[in-house]
Design an enzyme around this catalytic site. Structure first.
Site, short mmCIF file in Angstrom:
data_model
loop_
_atom_site.label_atom_id
_atom_site.label_comp_id
_atom_site.label_asym_id
_atom_site.label_seq_id
_atom_site.Cartn_x
_atom_site.Cartn_y
_atom_site.Cartn_z
N SER A 154 0.85 -1.19 0.00
CA SER A 154 0.00 0.00 0.00
C SER A 154 0.88 1.24 0.00
O SER A 154 2.03 1.19 0.45
CB SER A 154 -0.89 0.00 1.24
N TYR A 177 -1.30 -0.50 10.81
CA TYR A 177 -1.58 -0.89 9.42
C TYR A 177 -0.40 -0.49 8.52
O TYR A 177 0.09 -1.30 7.72
CB TYR A 177 -2.86 -0.22 8.93
#
Length: 227
Positions: free
Chosen positions: A141, A154
């Site tokens: 990501s 995350y």
């Protein structure tokens, strides 16, 4: 270059990027093995692929359990005799402020987002090394590069995936001819928000996304197909 008749494994295939990637690779001629925890959606994808003439194997898969990862890969070998592509896509995003100490969610995120990548990579690697070819695609990501409040854990898991991908590429490329690609999507329309348990935070993130031009899962699937 073609992936016709190549054997591709896609984790987290029950929705979002994984779902569309499996369908996209199948339409391009690959035989796809799809794994996820939500078997109802997995079955739906399997039926869609078969309706389009694709060759598919589906199986319940929890990437946090090494034995399930090994069993899944063994089933692929049993059905098709080889593996060419692994797409490590399974992921969750229960973001929260660190001060709220949602330690169980932190641990689960580490297990799914990073440990799952390790388990699935370890399961396929002996077969790729034996044939001295193959391609591992890890879905990271842009959060691996840009850390934001409430996303610390995350972002850390995705940064781990990015670092692991780079190390893997350096080790497997020379002599083994195994390619490694790290895909780093930005904001994408997926089910990730559903894993946020803090309702106020979910609302805030949802409003933020509404004001952002988000990527579609097909955009990521097309990038993976291109790679």
């Amino acid at each position: 270059m073609t992936i016709k008749n190549k054997i591709a494994i896609i984790t987290g295939a029950s929705s979002g990027i994984g779902y569309v990637t499996a369908f996209t690779l199948s339409k391009a001629g690959a035989k796809v093995a799809i794994g996820a925890r939500r078997t109802d959606r997995l079955k739906q994808l399997e039926n869609e692929i078969k309706k389009c003439g694709g060759d598919v194997l589906s199986q319940k898969l929890d990437v946090t359990k090494k034995d399930e990862c090994d069993t899944f890969v063994n089933q692929v070998i049993k059905k098709w005799g080889t593996i060419d592509i692994l797409v490590n896509n399974a992921g969750i995003m229960p973001i929260s402020l660190i001060e709220n100490l949602k330690v169980n969610e932190w641990e689960h995120m580490v297990d799914v987002n990073f440990r799952g990548v390790l388990y699935c990579t370890a399961a396929v690697l002996p077969y790729l090394k034996e044939k001295k070819s193959g391609h591992i695609v890890n879905v990271s990501s842009t959060a691996s590069k840009i850390v934001f409040p409430s996303g610390s854990i995350y972002c850390a898991t995705k940064r781990a995936v990015t670092a692991f991908s780079e190390g893997l590429r350096q080790e497997l490329g020379p002599g083994l001819n195994i390619r490694v690609t790290c895909i780093m999507p930005g904001t994408t329309e997926t089910d990730l928000l559903n894993s946020i348990t803090d309702e106020s935070l979910k609302k805030m993130v949802g409003e933020s996304i509404k004001n952002t031009q988000s990527l579609k899962p097909k955009d990521i699937a097309d990038a993976i197909l291109f790679a």
